[in-house]
Write a protein that holds these residues in place. Sequence first.
Motif, short mmCIF file in Angstrom:
data_model
loop_
_atom_site.label_atom_id
_atom_site.label_comp_id
_atom_site.label_asym_id
_atom_site.label_seq_id
_atom_site.Cartn_x
_atom_site.Cartn_y
_atom_site.Cartn_z
N MET A 128 -9.88 5.16 26.70
CA MET A 128 -8.83 6.85 26.86
C MET A 128 -9.16 5.88 28.11
N HIS A 129 -9.94 5.38 28.98
CA HIS A 129 -9.77 4.98 30.68
C HIS A 129 -8.24 4.80 30.62
N PRO A 130 -8.28 5.63 32.41
CA PRO A 130 -6.62 5.61 32.75
C PRO A 130 -5.95 4.36 33.02
N LEU A 131 -7.19 3.96 32.73
CA LEU A 131 -7.11 2.34 33.42
C LEU A 131 -7.16 0.98 32.51
N ASN A 132 -6.85 1.97 31.15
CA ASN A 132 -6.47 0.91 30.07
C ASN A 132 -5.75 0.06 29.92
N PRO A 133 -5.66 -0.87 29.90
CA PRO A 133 -4.70 -2.04 29.94
C PRO A 133 -3.90 -2.19 28.34
N VAL A 134 -4.54 -1.48 27.64
CA VAL A 134 -3.43 -1.38 26.18
C VAL A 134 -3.23 -0.69 26.18
N LEU A 135 -2.15 0.25 26.24
CA LEU A 135 -1.49 1.25 25.60
C LEU A 135 -1.07 1.81 24.85
N SER A 136 -1.24 1.20 23.88
CA SER A 136 -1.44 1.60 22.54
C SER A 136 -2.34 2.32 21.75
N ARG A 137 -4.12 1.43 21.96
CA ARG A 137 -5.33 2.19 22.15
C ARG A 137 -5.19 3.48 22.88
N LYS A 138 -4.79 3.73 23.77
CA LYS A 138 -4.16 5.12 24.22
C LYS A 138 -4.34 6.36 23.36
N ARG A 139 -2.47 5.88 22.99
CA ARG A 139 -1.82 6.28 22.25
C ARG A 139 -2.45 6.84 20.83
N ARG A 140 -3.15 5.95 20.56
CA ARG A 140 -3.19 6.19 19.11
C ARG A 140 -4.98 6.57 19.22
N ALA A 141 -5.55 7.00 20.53
CA ALA A 141 -7.21 8.08 20.55
C ALA A 141 -6.25 9.06 21.21
N ARG A 142 -5.34 8.82 22.17
CA ARG A 142 -4.86 10.44 22.18
C ARG A 142 -4.25 11.74 20.82
N ARG A 143 -3.72 10.88 20.10
CA ARG A 143 -3.18 11.27 18.94
C ARG A 143 -4.10 11.94 17.85
N VAL A 144 -5.06 10.80 17.52
CA VAL A 144 -6.33 11.54 17.12
C VAL A 144 -6.86 12.41 17.06
N LEU A 145 -7.17 12.14 17.87
CA LEU A 145 -8.28 13.70 19.22
C LEU A 145 -6.65 14.85 18.54
N ALA A 146 -5.83 14.67 18.86
CA ALA A 146 -4.93 15.83 18.96
C ALA A 146 -5.37 16.23 17.44
N LEU A 147 -5.22 15.36 16.13
CA LEU A 147 -5.27 15.70 15.17
C LEU A 147 -6.04 16.37 14.74
N LEU A 148 -7.56 15.76 15.43
CA LEU A 148 -8.85 16.55 15.24
C LEU A 148 -9.16 18.32 15.83
N ASP A 149 -7.97 18.25 17.27
CA ASP A 149 -8.30 19.38 17.64
C ASP A 149 -7.46 20.49 16.70
N ASP A 150 -6.04 19.96 16.08
CA ASP A 150 -5.78 20.53 15.06
C ASP A 150 -6.87 20.70 14.03
N CYS A 151 -7.32 20.49 13.48
CA CYS A 151 -8.18 20.76 12.50
C CYS A 151 -9.31 21.83 12.75
N ALA A 185 -3.70 15.46 6.28
CA ALA A 185 -3.11 14.53 6.14
C ALA A 185 -2.19 13.21 7.41
N GLU A 186 -1.61 14.07 8.10
CA GLU A 186 -1.06 13.34 9.21
C GLU A 186 -2.35 12.36 9.90
N LEU A 187 -3.31 12.42 9.90
CA LEU A 187 -4.61 11.86 10.45
C LEU A 187 -4.94 10.38 9.26
#
Length: 114
Positions: free
Chosen positions: A1-24, A92-94
């Motif tokens: 999730m480094h800000p300079l990571n060129p792989v935006l899809s991986r960053k979005r996916r990681a943020r989604r997983v972290l948000a759902l884990l926070d929800d849990c 389920a969303e995770l």
Amino acid sequence: MHPLNPVLSRKRRARRVLALLDDCAREIRGLVAVAADPEASHDARLAAACWRVETAVEALTDGDTSRLTATATRAPAEPALAHLHGLERALAELAEPLRERSGVPRWNGLGTLV
């Protein structure tokens, strides 16, 4: 999730997983806060919701996310059930971001790309 990571899809996916884990985590904290109620432990709906959450966690840890579905459409009135249904929904969303492939080659540990 480094800000300079060129792989935006991986960053979005990681943020989604972290948000759902926070929800849990939030739902679990809320559940713990109301779990001391001795009356709640005798509710059949609470027991059924606990079994569904256990099944969801096992599916995620086994990698079989195909059997996960969100069943709660509306939050129940009881706080413990509301937290369990919220946890079930978040689990389920995770499954979706965990099922996705990042599209970026990875080393499999044996010297080859997968």
